[in-house]
Design a protein around this motif. Structure first.
Motif, PDB file in Angstrom:
ATOM      1  N   LEU A  34       0.724  -1.298   0.093  1.00 13.33           N
ATOM      2  CA  LEU A  34       0.005   0.055  -0.202  1.00 13.33           C
ATOM      3  C   LEU A  34       0.943   1.210  -0.009  1.00 13.33           C
ATOM      4  N   ILE A  35       2.133   0.917   0.396  1.00 16.50           N
ATOM      5  CA  ILE A  35       3.007   2.354   0.238  1.00 16.50           C
ATOM      6  C   ILE A  35       4.209   2.426  -0.846  1.00 16.50           C
ATOM      7  N   VAL A  36       5.006   1.154  -0.584  1.00 17.57           N
ATOM      8  CA  VAL A  36       6.256   1.115  -1.456  1.00 17.57           C
ATOM      9  C   VAL A  36       5.814   0.773  -2.796  1.00 17.57           C
ATOM     10  N   LEU A  37       5.102  -0.231  -3.226  1.00 19.14           N
ATOM     11  CA  LEU A  37       5.003  -0.436  -4.421  1.00 19.14           C
ATOM     12  C   LEU A  37       4.205   0.486  -5.563  1.00 19.14           C
ATOM     13  N   PRO A  38       3.056   1.048  -4.839  1.00 16.00           N
ATOM     14  CA  PRO A  38       2.330   2.163  -5.581  1.00 16.00           C
ATOM     15  C   PRO A  38       3.431   3.246  -5.614  1.00 16.00           C
ATOM     16  N   GLN A  39       4.286   3.522  -4.763  1.00 17.26           N
ATOM     17  CA  GLN A  39       5.293   4.663  -5.079  1.00 17.26           C
ATOM     18  C   GLN A  39       6.215   4.771  -6.091  1.00 17.26           C
ATOM     19  N   LEU A  40       6.390   3.250  -6.044  1.00 17.94           N
ATOM     20  CA  LEU A  40       7.370   2.944  -7.203  1.00 17.94           C
ATOM     21  C   LEU A  40       7.007   2.834  -8.412  1.00 17.94           C
ATOM     22  N   SER A  41       5.586   2.515  -8.337  1.00 17.23           N
ATOM     23  CA  SER A  41       4.945   2.543  -9.811  1.00 17.23           C
ATOM     24  C   SER A  41       4.842   3.901 -10.341  1.00 17.23           C
ATOM     25  N   MET A  42       4.327   4.681  -9.368  1.00 17.88           N
ATOM     26  CA  MET A  42       4.049   6.380  -9.846  1.00 17.88           C
ATOM     27  C   MET A  42       5.610   6.836 -10.316  1.00 17.88           C
ATOM     28  N   LEU A  43       6.676   6.605  -9.571  1.00 21.86           N
ATOM     29  CA  LEU A  43       8.128   6.790  -9.854  1.00 21.86           C
ATOM     30  C   LEU A  43       8.573   6.442 -11.245  1.00 21.86           C
ATOM     31  N   ASP A  44       8.025   5.261 -11.538  1.00 16.47           N
ATOM     32  CA  ASP A  44       8.461   4.580 -12.853  1.00 16.47           C
ATOM     33  C   ASP A  44       7.409   5.438 -13.993  1.00 16.47           C
ATOM     34  N   PHE A  45       6.337   5.734 -13.601  1.00 17.93           N
ATOM     35  CA  PHE A  45       5.570   6.431 -14.443  1.00 17.93           C
ATOM     36  C   PHE A  45       6.049   7.682 -14.965  1.00 17.93           C
ATOM     37  N   SER A  46       6.470   8.298 -14.079  1.00 16.70           N
ATOM     38  CA  SER A  46       6.908   9.812 -14.025  1.00 16.70           C
ATOM     39  C   SER A  46       8.097   9.976 -15.080  1.00 16.70           C
ATOM     40  N   PHE A  47       8.879   8.802 -15.391  1.00 18.98           N
ATOM     41  CA  PHE A  47       9.872   8.930 -16.237  1.00 18.98           C
ATOM     42  C   PHE A  47       9.684   8.295 -17.640  1.00 18.98           C
ATOM     43  N   ARG A  48       8.321   8.235 -17.780  1.00 21.48           N
ATOM     44  CA  ARG A  48       7.934   7.621 -19.159  1.00 21.48           C
ATOM     45  C   ARG A  48       7.344   8.766 -19.904  1.00 21.48           C
ATOM     46  N   ILE A 263      -2.186  18.030 -10.108  1.00 20.40           N
ATOM     47  CA  ILE A 263      -1.918  16.859 -10.413  1.00 20.40           C
ATOM     48  C   ILE A 263      -3.318  16.166 -10.804  1.00 20.40           C
ATOM     49  N   TYR A 264      -4.500  16.298 -10.136  1.00 21.95           N
ATOM     50  CA  TYR A 264      -5.727  15.898 -10.465  1.00 21.95           C
ATOM     51  C   TYR A 264      -6.007  16.164 -11.901  1.00 21.95           C
ATOM     52  N   GLN A 265      -5.578  17.341 -12.539  1.00 24.35           N
ATOM     53  CA  GLN A 265      -5.818  17.816 -14.000  1.00 24.35           C
ATOM     54  C   GLN A 265      -5.332  16.874 -15.002  1.00 24.35           C
ATOM     55  N   TRP A 266      -3.726  16.701 -14.564  1.00 21.72           N
ATOM     56  CA  TRP A 266      -3.202  15.995 -15.431  1.00 21.72           C
ATOM     57  C   TRP A 266      -3.606  14.334 -15.527  1.00 21.72           C
ATOM     58  N   PHE A 267      -4.052  13.864 -14.467  1.00 25.85           N
ATOM     59  CA  PHE A 267      -4.269  12.556 -14.475  1.00 25.85           C
ATOM     60  C   PHE A 267      -5.738  12.238 -15.180  1.00 25.85           C
ATOM     61  N   ASN A 268      -6.625  13.247 -14.721  1.00 23.64           N
ATOM     62  CA  ASN A 268      -8.302  12.850 -15.019  1.00 23.64           C
ATOM     63  C   ASN A 268      -8.641  13.733 -16.348  1.00 23.64           C
ATOM     64  N   GLU A 269      -8.170  14.944 -16.371  1.00 22.09           N
ATOM     65  CA  GLU A 269      -8.767  15.777 -17.385  1.00 22.09           C
ATOM     66  C   GLU A 269      -7.685  15.745 -18.595  1.00 22.09           C
ATOM     67  N   SER A 270      -6.412  15.722 -18.477  1.00 19.91           N
ATOM     68  CA  SER A 270      -5.407  15.603 -19.701  1.00 19.91           C
ATOM     69  C   SER A 270      -5.140  14.280 -20.039  1.00 19.91           C
ATOM     70  N   ALA A 271      -5.564  12.996 -19.154  1.00 20.00           N
ATOM     71  CA  ALA A 271      -4.974  11.931 -19.513  1.00 20.00           C
ATOM     72  C   ALA A 271      -3.774  11.467 -19.701  1.00 20.00           C
ATOM     73  N   ASN A 272      -2.862  12.347 -18.883  1.00 12.04           N
ATOM     74  CA  ASN A 272      -1.438  12.390 -18.750  1.00 12.04           C
ATOM     75  C   ASN A 272      -0.881  11.746 -17.551  1.00 12.04           C
ATOM     76  N   TRP A 273      -0.977  10.636 -17.186  1.00 12.24           N
ATOM     77  CA  TRP A 273      -0.636   9.964 -16.070  1.00 12.24           C
ATOM     78  C   TRP A 273       0.873  10.132 -15.739  1.00 12.24           C
ATOM     79  N   GLN A 274       1.567   9.942 -16.768  1.00  8.06           N
ATOM     80  CA  GLN A 274       3.069  10.267 -16.534  1.00  8.06           C
ATOM     81  C   GLN A 274       3.322  11.684 -16.174  1.00  8.06           C
ATOM     82  N   ARG A 275       2.794  12.475 -16.795  1.00  5.46           N
ATOM     83  CA  ARG A 275       2.955  14.116 -16.188  1.00  5.46           C
ATOM     84  C   ARG A 275       2.620  14.264 -14.854  1.00  5.46           C
ATOM     85  N   GLY A 276       1.214  13.627 -14.535  1.00  5.29           N
ATOM     86  CA  GLY A 276       0.743  13.801 -13.094  1.00  5.29           C
ATOM     87  C   GLY A 276       1.590  12.927 -12.343  1.00  5.29           C
ATOM     88  N   SER A 277       2.177  12.022 -12.728  1.00  2.00           N
ATOM     89  CA  SER A 277       3.146  11.318 -11.822  1.00  2.00           C
ATOM     90  C   SER A 277       4.173  12.226 -11.324  1.00  2.00           C
TER      91      SER A 277
END
Length: 307
Positions: A34-48, A263-277
């Motif tokens: 609930l903490i480490v894996l979600p954060q690592l996944s978000m970190l990976d998304f942020s570099f994509r 952050i919410y706008q990047w994830f939901n309105e722009s559908a850009n999860w990478q930039r939101g991450s």
């Protein structure tokens, strides 16, 4: 490590191996899944790159720093004053909310720990807890109604003659700050209460007998004991305020944008999860750095906060 092993051994002897294993497994699942894996996944998304689904995993799906570069430079390569300014404003607002909570909660926690007894103490605790049975979103809307142009605050102010026309408390962020202060007040009161409760009342009486004023008693006797509780509560209030979304959405003025809303706008309105991450990682790093700096300034360790 030796202290940790001794603590685990003492816990196992006191509560049994079964309870110790259950607690250890629960903490492991909580921290890892609930903490480490979600954060690592978000970190990976942020570099994509933000690629179409068909190109994900293909040759174009490589690591990049573009999402972080955008935060600092924007599309045109110049200083991104807008997004950075919103982040700074959010941090300043979180600090203000935290300071207000400390000013309100410290005397309440002290009275609850050393003055209120019996029925009075129980009534104070009930009075603090029962309002939080109401959902956070409903409380936020209640504050919007309370501070609205035709709300109770404006009605009292107009009736008493304090002002002649309704004040726009929403645009002035008064409603937002009030709602955030109230939303996390329990997270400040109880850590301070737990710390102050350990203080021997005789120390306060001895200081008073030696002629110390109440201000000096609190500064020299109470605050050193309460400091870990204050830092613990301030950490939780600051982090939650900086990461708040519902209250800024409901109580924020039209020109007041919280960083979490970006952050919410990047994830939901722009559908850009990478930039939101990437923006979420920036917020996380800034918040943790600020908290660590404060702990260093006030000379409080993680161990003291944990107690």
């Amino acid at each position: 490590m030796g202290v940790l092993q001794q603590g685990l051994s003492a816990f196992t002897r006191k509560h049994g191996l079964g309870v110790a294993c259950f607690i250890g497994l629960s903490v492991f699942v909580w921290v890892v899944f609930l903490i480490v894996l979600p954060q690592l996944s978000m970190l990976d998304f942020s570099f994509r790159y933000n690629l179409p689904r068909a190109e994900v995993g293909g040759p174009a799906d490589v690591y990049t720093l573009d999402n972080y570069a955008y935060f600092f430079q924007g599309n045109d390569g110049t200083f991104n004053a807008l997004d950075i300014g919103i982040l700074v404003k959010t941090m300043v607002a979180a600090v203000i909310v935290t300071v207000i909570d400390i000013a309100i909660c410290y005397p309440i926690a002290f009275i609850l720990a050393h003055s209120a007894t019996g029925v009075a103490a129980r009534l104070m605790v009930i009075g603090l807890i029962v309002p939080f049975w109401v959902n956070e979103i409903l409380r936020a809307f209640a504050f919007r109604v309370l501070f609205g142009a035709t709300g109770l605050v404006n009605s009292i102010g107009l009736s008493a003659g304090f002002w002649d026309v309704p004040i726009d408390f929403i645009r002035a962020d008064v409603a937002l700050y009030s709602g955030l202060v109230y939303a996390y007040i329990l997270l400040m009161i109880f850590p301070i209460f737990n710390a102050v409760e350990a203080l021997d009342r005789n120390q306060i009486e001895a200081a008073r007998d030696m002629g110390a004023s109440w201000w000096r008693v609190h500064w020299r006797v109470v605050l050193p004991i309460a400091k870990p509780g204050i830092v613990s509560g301030a950490t939780m209030v600051f982090m939650l305020t900086a990461g708040a979304l519902a209250a800024p959405q409901i109580l924020g003025g039209p020109s007041n944008l919280w960083f979490t809303q970006l952050i919410y706008q990047w994830f939901n309105e722009s559908a850009n999860w990478q930039r939101g991450s990437a923006y979420a990682v920036v917020l996380l790093v800034v918040c943790i750095s600020f908290v660590m700096m404060l702990m260093r300034v006030f000379k409080v360790s993680i161990g003291e906060i944990g107690r």
